[in-house]
Design an enzyme around this catalytic site. Sequence first.
Site, PDB file in Angstrom:
ATOM      1  N   LYS A  71     -14.766  -5.844   0.667  1.00  0.00           N
ATOM      2  CA  LYS A  71     -14.706  -7.208   0.145  1.00  0.00           C
ATOM      3  C   LYS A  71     -15.253  -8.188   1.174  1.00  0.00           C
ATOM      4  O   LYS A  71     -15.100  -7.971   2.383  1.00  0.00           O
ATOM      5  CB  LYS A  71     -13.239  -7.595  -0.129  1.00  0.00           C
ATOM      6  N   ASP A  91      -1.583  -7.109  -2.513  1.00  0.00           N
ATOM      7  CA  ASP A  91      -2.044  -6.132  -3.507  1.00  0.00           C
ATOM      8  C   ASP A  91      -0.972  -5.082  -3.816  1.00  0.00           C
ATOM      9  O   ASP A  91      -1.231  -4.131  -4.551  1.00  0.00           O
ATOM     10  CB  ASP A  91      -3.346  -5.473  -3.039  1.00  0.00           C
ATOM     11  N   ARG A 142      -6.575   1.157 -10.175  1.00  0.00           N
ATOM     12  CA  ARG A 142      -6.542   1.986 -11.386  1.00  0.00           C
ATOM     13  C   ARG A 142      -6.555   3.469 -11.039  1.00  0.00           C
ATOM     14  O   ARG A 142      -6.033   4.293 -11.804  1.00  0.00           O
ATOM     15  CB  ARG A 142      -7.710   1.595 -12.313  1.00  0.00           C
TER      16      ARG A 142
END
Length: 464
Positions: free
Chosen positions: A243, A254, A317
């Site tokens: 990032k 997170d 995910r």
Amino acid sequence: MPALLPPGTPAVPVTCLSKECWPAMREALAPQHRAYCAAVDFAPKAGRLVLLPGEDGTLARVLYGVGKGGGNGFGEPGGDRLIAGKLPGLLPPGNYRFDVEDAAFDPAEATLAWLLGSYRFTRYKTGRAGPALVAPDGVDAGEIVRIASAVAMGRDLVNTPANDLGPAEIEAATRDLAARHGAALAVTLGEDLAREFPLIHAVGAASPRAPRLIDLTWGAPDAPLVILVGKGVAFDTGGLDIKPSSGMLLMKKDMGGAAASLAAADMIMGAGLPIRLRLLIPAVENAVSGDAFRPGDVVRSRAGLSVEVGNTDAEGRLILADALALADAETPDLLIDFATLTGAARVALGPDLPAYFTEDDALADAVMRAGEAAMDPVWRMPLHAPYASLLDSKVADINNVSGGPFAGAITAALFLRRFAPKTKAHVHFDLYGWNPSSKPGRPEGGEVQTARLVYALLKGRYRG
Ligand code: BES
Ligand code: MN
Ligand code: ZN
């Protein structure tokens, strides 16, 4: 930790005033107080306060404007049911009690708002002691304190920076929760993790702080099984798809999904809801090193599906997929996952409104209503099945990202659904876990979103 003073403790009365009840209230004031309110031009605008002295100069009473609060929904313009949560930041130290003058005033909601608004993150910097509230008559003070304490615990976890909160510390927090409620805890690490939860292992491989699957179990074995799954990424650098600094700055949060799931579990166990609870937290640090998983890697998941890593920054995910596969095999009555999963959900709904996804329309309605009841609002987004083809991979069963910029929150949710295909009663929350600025009851910083909603949902579903 949040607390209330016992009923009857001497305290300064705080009268919460809606616009509607102010004219009559003003007439009923002592003449010098009425004159003082006129002199300082007090009007019961939401969040406005006037401190009224007694004849000896001490604080005699407080008037507080709540606007259209007190019983109005958050859909109502100008109505904020957590408006009393601003009081702890406005009042001088001392003891206070709510003075109920307005039929629309809900003392239980105001008390929860007060406790939520009293929260401060004091691990590194202590603040002054704030004002204290006497438990109002007729409210379930124990329940309100339990809810606020669970939220405070979750906020502390989100606020704690990653140097002091890695996968091991997420495990320690879960262990502490298990000990408090007599729950069992199992943790899978190392070679066992690599064999049983290959995606969790792959995402966590770059960090010297070992990835793990944390597994808490509580409640009667024959009660309906509810499984909560929380994304526990202690820090998300993005991995090799790193990032930019602006995107990385807040990534200690997170693990906001894990914090929400822990807070919900705390409320559920504290209330003794008649369910069997399983809480699964895949805990990792998404770091950068020679051991990092790479763009283009293909990993065989726990469910047996092969997954192509299109982007190492779509790590949430991946770790959730293996935890959901375990959950799906247990045939739960209800499966709920919590995750700070996509920037796309935030672009769509902003920081204060988590997105939720479910195929079950009746459950979707119940979720919406529970959010309203618990002052923990969410908004439904669609599991639009045709978008599943955006995740097609040329080399594997599925890619973890779509190639393009569209529908990022939906494709993430569709990815998760592939790993829990049997469980129709599945709710996925895509949340932010952070208040960018302070609002009543929601101090700037780490936030626990959807935990109070889930607690209200389960109370309605299992306790009637
Ligand atoms: N943790 C982030 C999502 C996130 C970012 C939540 C900012 C809240 C604020 C997640 O792991 C992530 O990086 N998602 C990517 C997915 C993309 C690579 C498909 C995103 O949303 O940009
Ligand atoms: Mn990421
Ligand atoms: Zn992430």
